[in-house]
Design a protein around this motif. Structure first.
Motif, PDB file in Angstrom:
ATOM      1  N   ARG A 197       0.841  -1.210   0.000  1.00 33.91           N
ATOM      2  CA  ARG A 197       0.000   0.000   0.000  1.00 33.91           C
ATOM      3  C   ARG A 197       0.869   1.251   0.000  1.00 33.91           C
ATOM      4  O   ARG A 197       0.599   2.216  -0.709  1.00 33.91           O
ATOM      5  CB  ARG A 197      -0.908  -0.007   1.222  1.00 33.91           C
ATOM      6  N   HIS A 198       1.919   1.243   0.792  1.00 27.44           N
ATOM      7  CA  HIS A 198       2.799   2.400   0.901  1.00 27.44           C
ATOM      8  C   HIS A 198       3.713   2.523  -0.313  1.00 27.44           C
ATOM      9  O   HIS A 198       3.909   3.630  -0.835  1.00 27.44           O
ATOM     10  CB  HIS A 198       3.622   2.312   2.190  1.00 27.44           C
ATOM     11  N   GLY A 235       1.145   2.777  -3.521  1.00 26.81           N
ATOM     12  CA  GLY A 235       0.294   3.943  -3.304  1.00 26.81           C
ATOM     13  C   GLY A 235       1.067   5.233  -3.168  1.00 26.81           C
ATOM     14  O   GLY A 235       0.696   6.255  -3.742  1.00 26.81           O
ATOM     15  N   GLY A 236       2.153   5.202  -2.407  1.00 26.97           N
ATOM     16  CA  GLY A 236       2.958   6.410  -2.215  1.00 26.97           C
ATOM     17  C   GLY A 236       3.518   6.949  -3.519  1.00 26.97           C
ATOM     18  O   GLY A 236       3.414   8.153  -3.809  1.00 26.97           O
ATOM     19  N   LEU A 265       0.465   8.131  -5.853  1.00 26.44           N
ATOM     20  CA  LEU A 265      -0.154   9.379  -5.391  1.00 26.44           C
ATOM     21  C   LEU A 265       0.767  10.570  -5.644  1.00 26.44           C
ATOM     22  O   LEU A 265       0.309  11.629  -6.085  1.00 26.44           O
ATOM     23  CB  LEU A 265      -0.520   9.276  -3.910  1.00 26.44           C
ATOM     24  N   SER A 266       2.048  10.411  -5.377  1.00 27.06           N
ATOM     25  CA  SER A 266       3.010  11.488  -5.658  1.00 27.06           C
ATOM     26  C   SER A 266       3.022  11.821  -7.140  1.00 27.06           C
ATOM     27  O   SER A 266       3.051  12.988  -7.541  1.00 27.06           O
ATOM     28  CB  SER A 266       4.414  11.086  -5.212  1.00 27.06           C
ATOM     29  N   LEU A 292       0.590  11.361  -9.280  1.00 27.41           N
ATOM     30  CA  LEU A 292      -0.663  12.037  -9.613  1.00 27.41           C
ATOM     31  C   LEU A 292      -0.594  13.528  -9.280  1.00 27.41           C
ATOM     32  O   LEU A 292      -0.964  14.383 -10.096  1.00 27.41           O
ATOM     33  CB  LEU A 292      -1.819  11.386  -8.853  1.00 27.41           C
ATOM     34  N   VAL A 293      -0.103  13.829  -8.096  1.00 28.62           N
ATOM     35  CA  VAL A 293       0.032  15.229  -7.687  1.00 28.62           C
ATOM     36  C   VAL A 293       0.942  15.981  -8.661  1.00 28.62           C
ATOM     37  O   VAL A 293       0.611  17.076  -9.123  1.00 28.62           O
ATOM     38  CB  VAL A 293       0.578  15.344  -6.245  1.00 28.62           C
ATOM     39  N   ALA A 339       2.119  16.361  -2.154  1.00 26.89           N
ATOM     40  CA  ALA A 339       2.194  14.895  -2.210  1.00 26.89           C
ATOM     41  C   ALA A 339       2.420  14.309  -0.821  1.00 26.89           C
ATOM     42  O   ALA A 339       1.792  13.317  -0.440  1.00 26.89           O
ATOM     43  CB  ALA A 339       3.299  14.453  -3.167  1.00 26.89           C
ATOM     44  N   LEU A 366      -0.773  14.460   1.110  1.00 26.36           N
ATOM     45  CA  LEU A 366      -1.751  13.509   0.592  1.00 26.36           C
ATOM     46  C   LEU A 366      -1.443  12.081   1.026  1.00 26.36           C
ATOM     47  O   LEU A 366      -2.332  11.369   1.496  1.00 26.36           O
ATOM     48  CB  LEU A 366      -1.813  13.590  -0.938  1.00 26.36           C
ATOM     49  N   VAL A 367      -0.184  11.655   0.893  1.00 27.00           N
ATOM     50  CA  VAL A 367       0.146  10.276   1.277  1.00 27.00           C
ATOM     51  C   VAL A 367      -0.002  10.071   2.786  1.00 27.00           C
ATOM     52  O   VAL A 367      -0.387   8.995   3.225  1.00 27.00           O
ATOM     53  CB  VAL A 367       1.539   9.812   0.785  1.00 27.00           C
ATOM     54  N   LEU A 410      -3.767   9.775   3.475  1.00 22.30           N
ATOM     55  CA  LEU A 410      -4.323   8.509   2.982  1.00 22.30           C
ATOM     56  C   LEU A 410      -3.594   7.282   3.535  1.00 22.30           C
ATOM     57  O   LEU A 410      -3.834   6.168   3.084  1.00 22.30           O
ATOM     58  CB  LEU A 410      -4.311   8.495   1.452  1.00 22.30           C
TER      59      LEU A 410
END
Length: 143
Positions: free
Chosen positions: A47-48, A51-52, A55-56, A58-59, A81, A84-85, A88
């Motif tokens: 997940r980290h 996902g991390g 998400l970074s 995406l930002v 970022a 956000l991480v 979330l």
């Protein structure tokens, strides 16, 4: 640990060389070090890791789409970022390096995003195989 790290990095370098996207290697190399050195750490869980980075990413591509570029834009994107991480619950420090690399190099998203996702998944898979071979548990959690 050293063998797993080397295998993961060799695969990353091969993918980077084949796709001419070596900019992926530094942040993902830091990810590989965290995943192999501290596989039970929350920061090393899929997940980290995945996902991390995503998400970074995406930002950063959102900030780039707004027309912001360069080092000061990297500061802003990295800060957003990071927030956000954390919000979330997908914190992964090397993902902040990914943010900076994206902002400083402005790679084409259509090529960079799938490669980053593949690289993050690849590293998780390398550690999963290594853990199974050593009769260890990884990941300790998926969510």
């Amino acid at each position: 640990m050293a063998i797993t790290t080397s295998v993961g990095l060799a695969l990353l370098v091969a993918v980077g060389a084949l796709t001419h996207q070596m900019v992926l290697v530094p942040p993902l190399a830091a990810t590989m070090a965290i995943v192999t050195a501290t596989p039970a750490s929350p920061l090393a869980q899929p997940r980290h890791v995945i996902g991390g980075h995503m998400l970074s990413c995406l930002v950063c591509f959102t900030v780039l789409a707004l027309g912001w570029h360069g080092p000061w834009a990297a500061v802003v994107a990295c800060g957003i970022a990071c927030g956000l991480v954390l919000a979330l619950k997908a914190a992964h420090p090397p993902a902040m390096a990914t943010a900076v690399m994206i902002m400083l190099t402005a790679p084409p998203a259509t090529r960079f995003v799938p490669l980053l996702a593949a690289g993050a998944v690849l590293l998780v898979m390398v550690q999963m195989v290594s853990a199974r071979l050593q009769r260890e548990v990884y990941p300790t959690s998926w969510w």
